[in-house]
Design an enzyme around this catalytic site. Structure first.
Site, short mmCIF file in Angstrom:
data_model
loop_
_atom_site.label_atom_id
_atom_site.label_comp_id
_atom_site.label_asym_id
_atom_site.label_seq_id
_atom_site.Cartn_x
_atom_site.Cartn_y
_atom_site.Cartn_z
N ASN A 96 0.88 -1.17 0.00
CA ASN A 96 0.00 0.00 0.00
C ASN A 96 0.92 1.22 0.00
O ASN A 96 1.51 1.53 1.02
CB ASN A 96 -0.90 -0.02 1.24
CG ASN A 96 -1.70 1.26 1.37
OD1 ASN A 96 -1.72 2.09 0.47
ND2 ASN A 96 -2.38 1.42 2.50
N TRP A 97 0.98 1.87 -1.15
CA TRP A 97 1.90 3.00 -1.27
C TRP A 97 1.36 4.27 -0.61
O TRP A 97 2.06 5.26 -0.53
CB TRP A 97 2.23 3.25 -2.75
CG TRP A 97 3.34 2.36 -3.23
CD1 TRP A 97 3.71 1.15 -2.70
CD2 TRP A 97 4.25 2.62 -4.31
NE1 TRP A 97 4.78 0.64 -3.38
CE2 TRP A 97 5.13 1.52 -4.38
CE3 TRP A 97 4.39 3.65 -5.23
CZ2 TRP A 97 6.16 1.44 -5.34
CZ3 TRP A 97 5.40 3.58 -6.18
CH2 TRP A 97 6.27 2.49 -6.23
N LYS A 98 0.09 4.24 -0.20
CA LYS A 98 -0.53 5.44 0.40
C LYS A 98 -0.27 6.63 -0.54
O LYS A 98 -0.27 6.43 -1.76
CB LYS A 98 -0.01 5.64 1.82
CG LYS A 98 -0.20 4.36 2.66
CD LYS A 98 0.04 4.52 4.11
CE LYS A 98 -0.17 3.17 4.80
NZ LYS A 98 -0.10 3.26 6.26
N HIS B 272 -9.54 1.27 4.51
CA HIS B 272 -8.26 1.40 5.22
C HIS B 272 -8.46 2.32 6.43
O HIS B 272 -9.26 3.25 6.39
CB HIS B 272 -7.18 1.97 4.29
CG HIS B 272 -5.82 1.90 4.91
ND1 HIS B 272 -5.36 2.87 5.76
CD2 HIS B 272 -4.86 0.95 4.85
CE1 HIS B 272 -4.15 2.53 6.18
NE2 HIS B 272 -3.83 1.36 5.65
N GLU C 253 -6.85 4.69 7.52
CA GLU C 253 -6.66 6.13 7.28
C GLU C 253 -7.88 6.74 6.61
O GLU C 253 -8.19 7.91 6.82
CB GLU C 253 -5.37 6.34 6.47
CG GLU C 253 -4.15 6.11 7.35
CD GLU C 253 -2.95 5.49 6.65
OE1 GLU C 253 -2.85 5.59 5.41
OE2 GLU C 253 -2.11 4.90 7.37
N GLU D 125 -5.70 -4.98 10.15
CA GLU D 125 -4.67 -3.97 10.44
C GLU D 125 -4.98 -3.33 11.80
O GLU D 125 -5.86 -2.47 11.88
CB GLU D 125 -4.66 -2.89 9.35
CG GLU D 125 -4.27 -3.43 7.99
CD GLU D 125 -3.62 -2.37 7.11
OE1 GLU D 125 -2.59 -2.68 6.52
OE2 GLU D 125 -4.13 -1.24 7.04
N GLY E 132 2.45 2.05 10.93
CA GLY E 132 3.47 3.09 10.78
C GLY E 132 4.20 3.41 12.08
O GLY E 132 4.98 4.35 12.15
N SER F 232 3.29 -2.37 10.21
CA SER F 232 4.71 -2.48 10.55
C SER F 232 5.33 -3.81 10.13
O SER F 232 6.16 -4.37 10.84
CB SER F 232 4.93 -2.23 12.05
OG SER F 232 4.50 -0.92 12.39
N GLY G 13 2.88 -1.27 4.25
CA GLY G 13 2.89 0.15 3.95
C GLY G 13 4.28 0.63 3.60
O GLY G 13 4.78 0.40 2.50
N GLY G 14 4.95 1.26 4.56
CA GLY G 14 6.25 1.90 4.32
C GLY G 14 7.27 1.01 3.64
O GLY G 14 8.01 1.47 2.75
P1 13P Z 1 3.01 0.27 7.68
O1 13P Z 1 3.49 -1.02 7.07
O2 13P Z 1 3.78 1.46 7.20
O3 13P Z 1 2.86 0.17 9.16
O4 13P Z 1 1.53 0.52 7.09
C1 13P Z 1 0.60 -0.51 7.18
C2 13P Z 1 -0.58 -0.16 6.37
O5 13P Z 1 -1.34 0.73 6.69
C3 13P Z 1 -0.79 -0.92 5.13
O6 13P Z 1 -2.05 -0.69 4.59
#
Ligand code: 13P
Length: 234
Positions: free
Chosen positions: A7-9, A85, A87, A154, A160, A196, A217-218
């Site tokens: 997930n590149w956000k 998600h 967010e 999640e 994050g 994470s 994510g990251g």
């Molecule tokens: P991180 O891997 O950066 O914690 O993000 C997780 C996430 O929200 C994937 O959708």
């Protein structure tokens, strides 16, 4: 075989995506690899990966300025879309009811929704983790699903943050989700863990019962971080 989604956000560029796609071409894996990228990066030839979006409108067309429909996602060859998600739930007030409608719109257009559920720190501290997860699944999954869907667990407090639940906590959450899906007639639906996930914990997390893959994510933004996660499991 595991399901590894990034997930590149709101990160990256078309050039960065091309770099990732090129790096993935030579990766020796049977795992499913999906990159959920910003709308502007969809439409690329993703090579051995599949591309997905990170949100979709619940509406089909019309006067909804700024929204993108599931049909439009299919038009640029997106195969997946993340819905609900944390967010989106946190910053855009998305509820289980809205997430369910978005998931239904995706399914109707032939796109596989990756439906996210998970508890906040307040909910965790109040002992509500299991109730939030179960109601999240029951209320966010459309009725009478007859096409593939994916669920992602999640824990919102861990995203994050470099934090992860214990293996026992992940196992309990995933067993509950698997049992809930079974009771809904959806046994066998892949359930991903997200929050994470890194190269140094991915294999251990994916060895936990009922963890069918990860949503990253990251650590999905750069080949040097993402490829070790993909190759950490056969
Ligand atoms: P991180 O891997 O950066 O914690 O993000 C997780 C996430 O929200 C994937 O959708």
């Amino acid at each position: 075989m595991k399901f590894i989604a990034g997930n590149w956000k709101m990160n990256g560029s078309r050039a960065a995506l091309q770099t990732m796609i090129d790096a993935l071409r030579d990766v020796d894996t049977k795992n499913t690899v999906v990159l959920c990228v910003p709308y502007t990066m969809l439409g690329a030839d993703a090579g051995r990966a599949a591309l997905g979006a990170q949100d979709v409108s619940m509406h089909h067309h019309g006067a909804f300025t700024g929204e993108v429909s599931a049909e439009m996602l299919r038009d640029v060859n997106a195969k997946y879309v993340i819905v609900g998600h944390s967010e989106r739930r946190q910053y855009h007030g998305e509820t289980n009811d809205m997430v369910r409608e978005k998931a239904a719109a995706a399914i109707a257009a032939g796109i596989t929704p990756i439906i996210c559920v998970g508890e906040t720190m307040d909910e965790k501290q109040a002992g509500k983790t299991m109730a939030i997860i179960e109601s999240g699944v029951r209320e966010s999954v459309p009725e009478n699903v007859d096409a593939p869907i994916v669920i992602a667990y999640e824990p919102r407090w861990a995203i994050g943050a470099g934090l992860t639940p214990t293996a026992d906590e992940i196992a309990a959450a995933h067993t509950l989700i698997a049992d809930t899906l079974k009771s809904m007639g959806l046994a066998g639906t892949p359930v991903l863990y997200g929050a994470s996930v890194k190269g140094n914990n991915a294999a251990e997390i994916m060895s936990i019962p009922n963890v069918d893959g990860v949503l990253v994510g990251g650590a999905s933004l750069k080949p040097d971080d993402f490829i070790p996660i993909i190759t950490s499991v056969k």
